[in-house]
Design a protein around this motif. Structure first.
Motif, mmCIF file in Angstrom:
data_model
loop_
_atom_site.group_PDB
_atom_site.id
_atom_site.type_symbol
_atom_site.label_atom_id
_atom_site.label_comp_id
_atom_site.label_asym_id
_atom_site.label_seq_id
_atom_site.Cartn_x
_atom_site.Cartn_y
_atom_site.Cartn_z
ATOM 1 N N THR A 206 0.953 -1.182 0.051
ATOM 2 C CA THR A 206 0.123 0.245 -0.132
ATOM 3 C C THR A 206 0.956 1.113 -0.057
ATOM 4 O OG1 THR A 206 -0.197 -0.060 2.339
ATOM 5 C CG2 THR A 206 -1.993 -1.010 1.312
ATOM 6 N N LEU A 207 2.007 1.032 0.376
ATOM 7 C CA LEU A 207 3.103 2.258 0.368
ATOM 8 C C LEU A 207 3.780 2.060 -0.800
ATOM 9 C CD1 LEU A 207 4.616 4.753 1.730
ATOM 10 C CD2 LEU A 207 5.874 2.979 2.721
ATOM 11 N N ASP A 208 3.847 3.019 -1.823
ATOM 12 C CA ASP A 208 4.211 2.723 -3.068
ATOM 13 C C ASP A 208 5.893 2.824 -3.214
ATOM 14 O OD1 ASP A 208 4.879 5.464 -2.560
ATOM 15 O OD2 ASP A 208 4.150 6.378 -4.193
ATOM 16 N N THR A 209 6.656 3.114 -2.007
ATOM 17 C CA THR A 209 8.017 2.957 -2.091
ATOM 18 C C THR A 209 8.614 1.640 -1.309
ATOM 19 O OG1 THR A 209 8.078 4.286 0.012
ATOM 20 C CG2 THR A 209 8.568 5.351 -2.152
ATOM 21 N N TRP A 210 7.694 0.797 -0.719
ATOM 22 C CA TRP A 210 7.930 -0.338 -0.013
ATOM 23 C C TRP A 210 8.834 -1.300 -0.874
ATOM 24 C CZ3 TRP A 210 7.451 -5.362 -0.240
ATOM 25 C CH2 TRP A 210 7.712 -6.334 0.954
ATOM 26 N N GLN B 65 4.616 -0.028 -11.361
ATOM 27 C CA GLN B 65 5.553 1.350 -11.635
ATOM 28 C C GLN B 65 6.659 1.106 -12.500
ATOM 29 O OE1 GLN B 65 7.255 2.350 -7.643
ATOM 30 N NE2 GLN B 65 5.141 1.358 -6.664
ATOM 31 N N SER B 66 7.106 2.197 -12.917
ATOM 32 C CA SER B 66 8.331 2.492 -13.803
ATOM 33 C C SER B 66 9.361 1.569 -13.580
ATOM 34 C CB SER B 66 8.592 3.904 -14.088
ATOM 35 O OG SER B 66 9.663 3.669 -15.251
ATOM 36 N N THR C 254 0.302 -1.448 -5.401
ATOM 37 C CA THR C 254 1.278 -0.738 -6.285
ATOM 38 C C THR C 254 2.529 -1.471 -6.061
ATOM 39 O OG1 THR C 254 2.413 1.156 -6.800
ATOM 40 C CG2 THR C 254 1.868 0.778 -4.682
ATOM 41 N N PHE C 255 3.268 -1.769 -7.180
ATOM 42 C CA PHE C 255 4.389 -2.534 -7.158
ATOM 43 C C PHE C 255 5.567 -1.859 -7.816
ATOM 44 C CE2 PHE C 255 7.406 -6.193 -8.236
ATOM 45 C CZ PHE C 255 7.630 -6.724 -6.759
#
Length: 332
Positions: free
Chosen positions: A51-55, A108-109, A77-78
């Motif tokens: 759920t945290l996009d940077t994890w 993600q990119s 998000t991954f």
């Protein structure tokens, strides 16, 4: 001394119990930062962490077993590398209203999903967009993946990805089942702005009549001339519904379209404003207007010219696929 020894033993026991509980709840992380998914509980924890996009950025996730979902346990998000390791995820069943839906909502990119088979149904209620079997909106790379099942929604509907963005790549993937939507519907991707290379569609795309409301309340008056305002299915293709990117060496074997219904229907792409090369269609294609075995409609302002930027994007996609497969691809 006895009291200290007793406290030490008690603390050690408490620590051991905490470690045991954590191993049951959290995915197993190796010393090299790799996360190993060995149970449904591991998968659920991964979904929670993501759920945290940077994890997940810089993290490698390896699936160690086949998983059977209980419905809607999806990854929000991954941004890392997800290696399905040849395993399958079954039982995917998404029915709640919402856009950008798939096993992965956003890729993600720079992220990679590979070596995975997904089976299930993605049919969100309401008017939704960017709906895919594996990923809703793709900015990364999906390679050597298979989706089997049903994907249905309003716009941007695809077996692998709902929307494949300009930095997105879909390489060597296969789809079978049924794909349905009102606008921008494709066997591999609903909308393609990136690269789709060496993919095969075996699914049926919009082969049953879709009821579309002609009510004026549904008209977007600010975009009055857009195809989305037409009360019929538009932009349906065996590989992509609408493509402004690259489609290279792809094959469609599934039927596309419904008799006397739908505009811009093509065996490879419904409406084309990008580059298509080396593709084959063996499926039946039907529609009302602008129907073609390869392309339904080519945008009137499109120049059929292999520009340098298109060449660079194609070569990048081919090189990525080659490195992931560990082989050297020959092309002319």
């Amino acid at each position: 001394m006895k009291r200290n020894a007793t406290l030490s033993r008690g603390f050690a026991l408490l620590l051991a119990m905490c470690l045991l509980m954590s191993s049951c709840v959290f995915p197993v992380m190796a010393g090299d930062g790799t996360v190993h998914i060995r149970s449904l509980e591991d998968w659920k924890q991964l979904a929670k962490d993501c759920t945290l996009d940077t994890w997940s950025q810089g993290v490698t996730v390896v699936l160690e077993c086949d998983l059977v979902l209980t419905g809607s346990e999806i990854i929000p998000t991954f941004g890392g590398i997800f290696d399905g390791n040849g395993h399958s995820v079954t039982g995917l069943n998404l029915t709640a209203e919402g856009s950008h839906e798939g096993l992965f909502r956003y890729l993600q990119s720079g992220a990679v999903v590979k070596n995975l088979t997904v089976t299930g149904s993605v049919t969100p209620a309401g008017t939704c967009s960017a709906i895919g079997g594996i990923v809703g909106t793709n900015h990364g790379t999906v390679t050597q993946c298979t989706f089997r099942g049903t994907v249905e929604s309003s716009a941007g509907v695809g077996g692998i990805a709902g929307v494949n963005e300009a930095d997105g790549q879909i390489l060597n993937c296969t789809v079978s089942g049924s794909i349905g939507g009102e606008h921008y519907t494709g066997g591999i991707a609903g909308e393609n702005y990136g690269s789709i290379v060496l993919c095969e569609n075996q699914s049926q795309v919009n082969t049953h009549e879709t009821a579309v409301s002609p009510e004026l309340d549904n008209v977007n008056w600010s975009r009055l001339n857009d195809m989305e305002n037409m009360p019929v299915c538009t932009d349906s293709g065996g590989i992509a519904g609408y493509s402004k990117g690259i489609i290279q060496n792809c094959t469609n074997r599934g039927a596309v379209g419904y008799p006397h219904t739908g505009y811009n229907v093509g065996g490879i792409v419904g409406r084309q404003a990008g580059y298509v090369d080396g593709c084959t269609n063996t499926g039946t294609v039907q529609g009302r207007k602008e129907v073609g075995g390869i392309v339904g409609q080519m945008e009137p302002y499109t120049l059929l010219q292999f520009r340098q930027d298109s060449m660079n994007r194609l070569l990048t996609a081919m090189e990525t696929l080659s490195s992931l497969m560990g082989t050297t691809l020959e092309h002319t």
